[in-house]
Design an enzyme around this catalytic site. Structure first.
Site, short mmCIF file in Angstrom:
data_model
loop_
_atom_site.label_atom_id
_atom_site.label_comp_id
_atom_site.label_asym_id
_atom_site.label_seq_id
_atom_site.Cartn_x
_atom_site.Cartn_y
_atom_site.Cartn_z
N HIS A 125 0.97 -1.19 0.05
CA HIS A 125 0.00 0.02 0.17
C HIS A 125 0.85 1.28 -0.18
O HIS A 125 0.42 2.30 0.08
CB HIS A 125 -0.88 -0.10 1.27
CG HIS A 125 -1.88 -0.80 1.26
ND1 HIS A 125 -2.67 -1.36 0.14
CD2 HIS A 125 -2.56 -1.88 2.09
CE1 HIS A 125 -3.67 -2.27 0.49
NE2 HIS A 125 -3.57 -2.65 1.71
N ARG A 143 -9.90 1.95 -7.75
CA ARG A 143 -11.17 1.63 -7.55
C ARG A 143 -11.87 3.12 -7.27
O ARG A 143 -11.03 4.17 -6.69
CB ARG A 143 -11.37 0.78 -6.21
CG ARG A 143 -12.92 0.30 -6.18
CD ARG A 143 -13.09 -0.59 -5.18
NE ARG A 143 -14.42 -0.99 -5.01
CZ ARG A 143 -14.86 -1.76 -4.10
NH1 ARG A 143 -14.02 -2.22 -2.98
NH2 ARG A 143 -16.10 -2.25 -4.21
N SER A 151 -16.27 0.67 1.38
CA SER A 151 -15.64 -0.78 1.92
C SER A 151 -14.74 -0.40 3.14
O SER A 151 -14.76 -1.39 3.97
CB SER A 151 -14.91 -1.18 0.69
OG SER A 151 -14.41 -2.22 0.86
N PHE A 240 -15.69 -13.84 -7.35
CA PHE A 240 -16.03 -13.52 -6.16
C PHE A 240 -16.65 -14.73 -5.50
O PHE A 240 -16.18 -14.93 -4.30
CB PHE A 240 -17.06 -12.47 -6.26
CG PHE A 240 -17.29 -11.86 -4.99
CD1 PHE A 240 -16.48 -11.02 -4.28
CD2 PHE A 240 -18.47 -12.62 -4.13
CE1 PHE A 240 -16.70 -10.63 -3.15
CE2 PHE A 240 -18.79 -11.91 -3.17
CZ PHE A 240 -18.16 -10.92 -2.52
N MET A 243 -13.71 -17.06 -4.33
CA MET A 243 -13.11 -16.69 -3.15
C MET A 243 -13.94 -16.44 -1.96
O MET A 243 -13.41 -16.65 -0.73
CB MET A 243 -12.30 -15.24 -3.50
CG MET A 243 -11.36 -15.30 -4.54
SD MET A 243 -10.71 -13.68 -4.99
CE MET A 243 -9.71 -13.09 -3.52
S1 PPS Z 1 -7.54 -4.73 1.63
O1 PPS Z 1 -8.29 -4.65 3.20
O2 PPS Z 1 -6.85 -3.32 1.49
O3 PPS Z 1 -6.74 -5.82 1.46
O4 PPS Z 1 -8.91 -4.76 0.87
P1 PPS Z 1 -8.95 -5.25 -0.63
O5 PPS Z 1 -8.58 -6.48 -0.96
O6 PPS Z 1 -8.02 -3.99 -1.53
O7 PPS Z 1 -10.29 -4.81 -1.15
C1 PPS Z 1 -11.41 -5.37 -0.54
C2 PPS Z 1 -12.67 -5.43 -1.70
O8 PPS Z 1 -12.31 -6.16 -2.73
C3 PPS Z 1 -13.54 -7.09 -3.02
N1 PPS Z 1 -13.12 -8.14 -3.48
C4 PPS Z 1 -13.50 -8.88 -4.76
N2 PPS Z 1 -14.55 -8.00 -5.75
C5 PPS Z 1 -14.97 -8.64 -6.99
N3 PPS Z 1 -14.34 -9.88 -6.96
C6 PPS Z 1 -13.44 -10.46 -6.39
N4 PPS Z 1 -13.11 -11.61 -6.74
C7 PPS Z 1 -13.22 -9.82 -5.21
N5 PPS Z 1 -12.13 -10.30 -4.22
C8 PPS Z 1 -12.22 -9.33 -3.18
C9 PPS Z 1 -13.86 -7.27 -1.62
O9 PPS Z 1 -15.21 -7.74 -1.48
C10 PPS Z 1 -13.86 -5.77 -1.00
O10 PPS Z 1 -15.08 -4.79 -1.31
P2 PPS Z 1 -16.29 -4.57 -0.67
O11 PPS Z 1 -16.78 -3.55 -1.47
O12 PPS Z 1 -16.15 -4.18 0.63
O13 PPS Z 1 -17.07 -5.96 -1.01
#
Ligand code: PPS
Length: 313
Positions: A125, A143, A151, A240, A243
């Site tokens: 980061h 994003r 989020s 998603f 995962m």
């Molecule tokens: S962190 O804490 O900084 O590591 O978080 P980060 O991984 O950057 O972001 C988390 C958000 O990414 C979404 N996410 C996904 N979206 C779509 N598809 C897949 N496969 C996927 N994997 C992780 C996750 O749901 C978090 O977003 P929000 O909006 O909170 O759901």
């Protein structure tokens, strides 16, 4: 309200106002101090990273984001493409470590980092200013900032014990008084380098809309070797739904457990008598017996309980 009561209220109100003003002032001061402390800690962390004897390899890949922008998703995508679909990890951070964190928390030292096989995938980061520079590849995922704020708010509530409401969080976010500072500065700092052939910029929204196209661009950029037979399975594993089904491999809590060196399935250990025999040496055995005799009696704790007389009614 009686006349007496209202007089009392009138007399009390300036004091009340003063106290509540003072409390408000103190709470603001506390919040600001926490902000300054966070920044100082971040600076110290970066100072350590700066001093680390780290030389990037040409095939290293730094995946950089502002938090909550799709970092974990991209960790998974990169590892799936690099390993051609391997799922043999307890947490994704074992195979795609969080660079500045494993260093500042002493999870990995320089030798451990050297021992990671190529191509090494590092999550980070860090702002552009602080990222280690070299001939390696960088992938910066952005994003929509408003979605990031939402989020991040949920993350603050679920993982960091934040008790405020969204508007309170949004105010902190806008002022950059959240972990990892200002989203605006982070994104702007990286975007200044659009056009650098070693940096690939991707958008979370594009990944959602056209995962296949993005994976093909990443394969080309990183020079991965993925066959057309392996591709659909990798796509499926980066969805998603997949995962979410294996969430413990991606969540922050399992990562923390791994970083601290805790072992899973180690709580119910053996359930046997006499393990101590193989652990205590003669000196420890003697020390224990002496102290036990002094405090519990010469037969030791178990004998003393077994032979004790029943309580009088
Ligand atoms: S962190 O804490 O900084 O590591 O978080 P980060 O991984 O950057 O972001 C988390 C958000 O990414 C979404 N996410 C996904 N979206 C779509 N598809 C897949 N496969 C996927 N994997 C992780 C996750 O749901 C978090 O977003 P929000 O909006 O909170 O759901």
């Amino acid at each position: 309200m009686t006349a007496r009561h209202s007089k009392y209220e009138i007399l009390k109100s300036p004091t009340k106002k003063l106290v509540s003003g003072l409390l408000k002032g103190c709470s603001m001061l506390l919040k600001e101090s926490i902000g300054i402390l966070t920044e100082t800690l971040q600076f110290m962390e970066l100072f350590r990273v700066g001093r680390l004897d780290f030389v990037p390899r040409a095939d290293d890949i730094f995946l950089v984001t502002y938090p909550r922008s799709g970092t974990t998703w991209m960790q998974m995508i990169l590892y799936q493409l690099a390993s051609r679909g391997n799922m043999d990890f307890t947490h994704i951070c074992q195979v795609a470590p969080w660079f500045e964190r494993v260093i500042s928390f002493n999870v990995m030292n320089t030798e451990d980092i050297e021992a990671v096989p190529s191509p090494r995938i590092f999550k980070s980061h860090l702002s552009y200013r602080w990222i280690p520079k070299g001939q390696c590849k960088y992938i910066y995922v952005m994003r929509n900032g408003k979605d990031v704020a939402v989020s991040f708010f949920h993350f603050y509530k679920s993982h960091l014990g934040f008790k405020g409401d969204f508007s309170e969080f949004f105010d902190l976010f806008m002022r950059g008084k959240v972990q990892f500072g200002s989203w605006f500065e982070h994104v702007a700092g990286w975007r200044e380098h659009v056009g650098n052939p070693n940096i690939m910029f991707l958008e979370y929204e594009n990944l959602i809309q056209d995962l296949e196209g993005c994976l093909r661009r990443i394969i080309q950029f990183c020079g991965f070797d993925v066959s057309s037979e392996q591709f659909p399975e990798i796509m499926e594993k980066c969805s998603f739904a997949f995962m979410k089904k294996h969430e413990s491999k991606f969540d922050h809590i399992t990562a923390t457990i791994w970083e601290k060196g805790y072992k899973q399935n180690a709580f119910l250990r053996k359930g046997e008598i006499g393990s101590a025999k193989t652990y205590l040496n003669d000196r420890q055995e003697k020390l224990f017996e002496q102290k036990s005799e002094k405090y519990i009696g010469k037969f030791g704790a178990n004998t003393a309980i077994r032979s004790s007389a029943p309580l009088n009614p």
